[in-house]
Design a protein around this motif. Structure first.
Motif, PDB file in Angstrom:
ATOM      1  N   ILE A 265       1.953  40.027 -17.423  1.00 25.48           N
ATOM      2  CA  ILE A 265       1.452  40.012 -18.800  1.00 25.48           C
ATOM      3  C   ILE A 265       0.246  39.075 -18.814  1.00 25.48           C
ATOM      4  O   ILE A 265       0.376  37.868 -18.584  1.00 25.48           O
ATOM      5  N   HIS A 266      -0.923  39.662 -19.020  1.00 24.18           N
ATOM      6  CA  HIS A 266      -2.175  38.905 -19.029  1.00 24.18           C
ATOM      7  C   HIS A 266      -2.516  38.571 -20.469  1.00 24.18           C
ATOM      8  O   HIS A 266      -2.712  39.469 -21.301  1.00 24.18           O
ATOM      9  N   ILE A 267      -2.588  37.278 -20.790  1.00 26.80           N
ATOM     10  CA  ILE A 267      -2.821  36.809 -22.150  1.00 26.80           C
ATOM     11  C   ILE A 267      -4.201  36.170 -22.235  1.00 26.80           C
ATOM     12  O   ILE A 267      -4.503  35.212 -21.523  1.00 26.80           O
ATOM     13  N   GLY A 268      -5.035  36.709 -23.092  1.00 21.12           N
ATOM     14  CA  GLY A 268      -6.372  36.168 -23.311  1.00 21.12           C
ATOM     15  C   GLY A 268      -6.897  36.704 -24.626  1.00 21.12           C
ATOM     16  O   GLY A 268      -6.150  37.292 -25.413  1.00 21.12           O
ATOM     17  N   ILE A 269      -8.172  36.530 -24.879  1.00 18.75           N
ATOM     18  CA  ILE A 269      -8.781  37.102 -26.078  1.00 18.75           C
ATOM     19  C   ILE A 269     -10.278  37.227 -25.822  1.00 18.75           C
ATOM     20  O   ILE A 269     -10.847  36.495 -24.999  1.00 18.75           O
ATOM     21  N   GLY A 270     -10.927  38.146 -26.506  1.00 16.18           N
ATOM     22  CA  GLY A 270     -12.354  38.361 -26.310  1.00 16.18           C
ATOM     23  C   GLY A 270     -12.635  38.812 -24.893  1.00 16.18           C
ATOM     24  O   GLY A 270     -11.959  39.686 -24.339  1.00 16.18           O
ATOM     25  N   GLY A 271     -13.640  38.198 -24.261  1.00 18.64           N
ATOM     26  CA  GLY A 271     -14.006  38.575 -22.909  1.00 18.64           C
ATOM     27  C   GLY A 271     -12.904  38.340 -21.896  1.00 18.64           C
ATOM     28  O   GLY A 271     -12.870  38.993 -20.852  1.00 18.64           O
ATOM     29  N   SER A 272     -12.001  37.422 -22.193  1.00 19.55           N
ATOM     30  CA  SER A 272     -10.890  37.156 -21.279  1.00 19.55           C
ATOM     31  C   SER A 272      -9.878  38.276 -21.257  1.00 19.55           C
ATOM     32  O   SER A 272      -8.997  38.305 -20.392  1.00 19.55           O
ATOM     33  N   ALA A 273      -9.988  39.190 -22.210  1.00 19.27           N
ATOM     34  CA  ALA A 273      -9.052  40.318 -22.276  1.00 19.27           C
ATOM     35  C   ALA A 273      -9.757  41.667 -22.175  1.00 19.27           C
ATOM     36  O   ALA A 273      -9.262  42.585 -21.519  1.00 19.27           O
TER      37      ALA A 273
END
Length: 507
Positions: free
Chosen positions: A135-143
């Protein structure tokens, strides 16, 4: 705007503009001039800008304008690791992650990639126990970057099943939990600062889920992807599972760094390395080619013409390939967060429009939804089509043949239009489009496509005189959200009423 820049722009505006039909009639070699193939390794793509209103005179005027804007100097500064992000005093060294940049930055990137490759291989080899899910958790460019790459490249035979979660809405995280087994799941937390509230809140909930699922050491199942490794260690991640990336790599340009960890875990290091190589081939073309022959700059010439001269407020992107279904979403952040600015790099008000609204979808679905407006609406919208010669499916060839026929037909129809006795069946035509026709959607091609659009975005910023590497507009809403969280009640009556209705009003 300096006198030289102003004069060069006036020359651009003064260029006579012929219809698309007239441009083809007057230049038998138009396709040869404006449809150019670029290769990376054993594959490549045709970049066809012949159905735009670019003419020899217009491109010559834009070349002069680019010189007045010191495009070559700005490009050299970018690739040398100079502080091109002047408002924050930072370099923008994403190309160094692919091997093009200052020697020091390239060397650092190679070392960090080696560290990431070792962890990926260790996980694949079972050193951390059975790992079936991430489960990869990020937001914006991180996702957005990892989600695009995994959707494009890991549809079959993924080595690890990856779920990318960015939304703070708990439904998104619960959907990932439902698809995974805590006993065989790892968590990747991607945050440049390791303080992003949405990411860290989701990460805490993921730890609780692991613990509730019987995992004795939840932190032992976490990998941190960050430019702030000390904060990740302080949060609880063992330093052997912290994959750093440089502060000079911005979020929406970070796929090439350790933010690409979930991609490498899903498809293998060799595929991730191929993605870097495809991007590097475009970097080298961008670095070594000048004027209209530079495909990224040529695309920016067309973009600036339609936005700055014709007043087009949007640009549409349609991927005629299901593997690129998320590409328009990725470009929305890349282009609008980079170039959605209202002041120049020097802090003065801009003298004209900067970035149009980027939007799009997937063909052929979009044809039955939005193409009515493209063909017969009252606004002019430049369109980019992206298609692949090789299909991604194993069904009868009819599927892909019909898909490509529709893609090419739409570009032809936008240009050609049609006249009839019934006004409702009249199509004005002379509507611009560009087509990128790739050999196949493989890892190298995906890397090349992303790098092409990164450099196109940078070229647009140089021509507009703005800084594409800051994003202060993103911060305002976050700051106000923090005021709400702290109990600040100094808001307009509408916001106060909404807070009251949702039970969030301060007491």
């Amino acid at each position: 705007m300096s006198d030289a820049v102003e004069q060069a722009w006036q020359t651009v505006e003064a260029c006579p503009v012929l219809t698309l039909g007239e441009l083809f009639e007057r230049d038998a070699d138009r396709v040869g001039k404006l449809a150019t193939r670029l290769e990376w390794g054993e594959t490549g793509a045709l970049f066809d800008w012949s159905k735009t209103h670019l003419s020899d005179d217009l491109m010559a005027a834009f070349e002069t304008f680019a010189e007045a804007r010191d495009f070559a100097g700005r490009r050299a500064a970018l690739l040398a690791g100079k502080a091109v992000n002047i408002t924050e005093g930072r370099a923008a060294e994403h190309t160094a992650q692919r091997g093009v940049g200052s020697d020091l930055a390239v060397e650092e990137a190679a070392a960090l990639h080696h560290r990431m490759a070792m962890l990926v291989e260790a996980i694949h080899g079972g050193a951390l126990g059975e790992v079936r899910h991430l489960i990869h958790i990020g937001i914006g460019g991180s996702a957005l970057g990892p989600k695009l790459a995994i959707d494009a490249l890991a549809r079959e035979n993924a080595e690890v099943d990856v779920h990318v979660v960015s939304n703070i809405d708990g439904l998104a995280l619960e959907a990932a939990f439902e698809a995974c087994d805590p006993a065989t799941t790892m968590i990747a937390v991607a945050s440049k600062t390791f303080t992003t509230i949405e990411t860290m809140t989701n990460a805490e909930s993921a730890l609780d889920w692991l613990k509730d699922g019987g995992v004795a050491d939840p932190y032992g199942r976490v990998v941190a992807l960050t430019a702030s490794p000390d904060k990740a260690v302080e949060w609880g991640v063992d330093e052997t599972r912290v994959l750093p990336f440089p502060e000079s790599v911005g979020g929406r340009y970070s796929l090439w760094s350790s933010i690409g960890f979930p991609v490498a875990l899903a498809v293998g290091w060799a595929e991730f390395d191929a993605m870097l190589a495809g991007a590097r081939a475009v970097d080298e073309h961008f670095r070594d080619t000048d004027g209209r022959a530079n495909l990224c700059l040529r695309a920016a010439f067309a973009d600036r013409f339609y936005t700055g001269v014709r007043g087009c407020q949007t640009r549409a992107v349609f991927a005629y390939d299901e593997r690129l279904a998320l590409f328009p979403d990725y470009l929305q952040q890349l282009e609008m967060e980079s170039n959605g600015k209202r002041v120049t790099a020097d802090g003065a008000p801009v003298s004209g429009p900067t970035a149009p609204v980027t939007w799009g979808g997937v063909g052929t679905d979009a044809q039955h939804a939005v193409f009515q407006l493209l063909h017969q609406g009252t606004v002019e919208i430049p369109v980019d089509f992206i298609a692949s010669i090789e299909p991604g499916d194993a069904l009868t060839p009819d599927h892909h043949r019909i898909l490509l026929m529709n893609c090419f037909a739409q570009g032809a129809a936008l240009m050609q239009g049609a006249k009839g006795e019934d006004p409702a069946r009249n199509y004005p035509g002379d509507r611009p489009s560009a087509t990128i026709l790739v050999d196949d959607i493989d890892a190298a091609t995906l890397g090349a496509l992303i790098a092409f659009h990164e450099h196109r975005t940078f070229a647009n910023a140089v021509l507009a005189g703005i800084n594409p590497f800051d994003q202060f507009g993103v911060e305002l809403g976050k700051a106000i959200a923090r005021k709400i969280e702290s109990g600040d009640s100094d808001f307009d009556p509408s916001t106060e009423a909404l807070l009251e209705a949702a039970g969030l009003a301060s007491t």
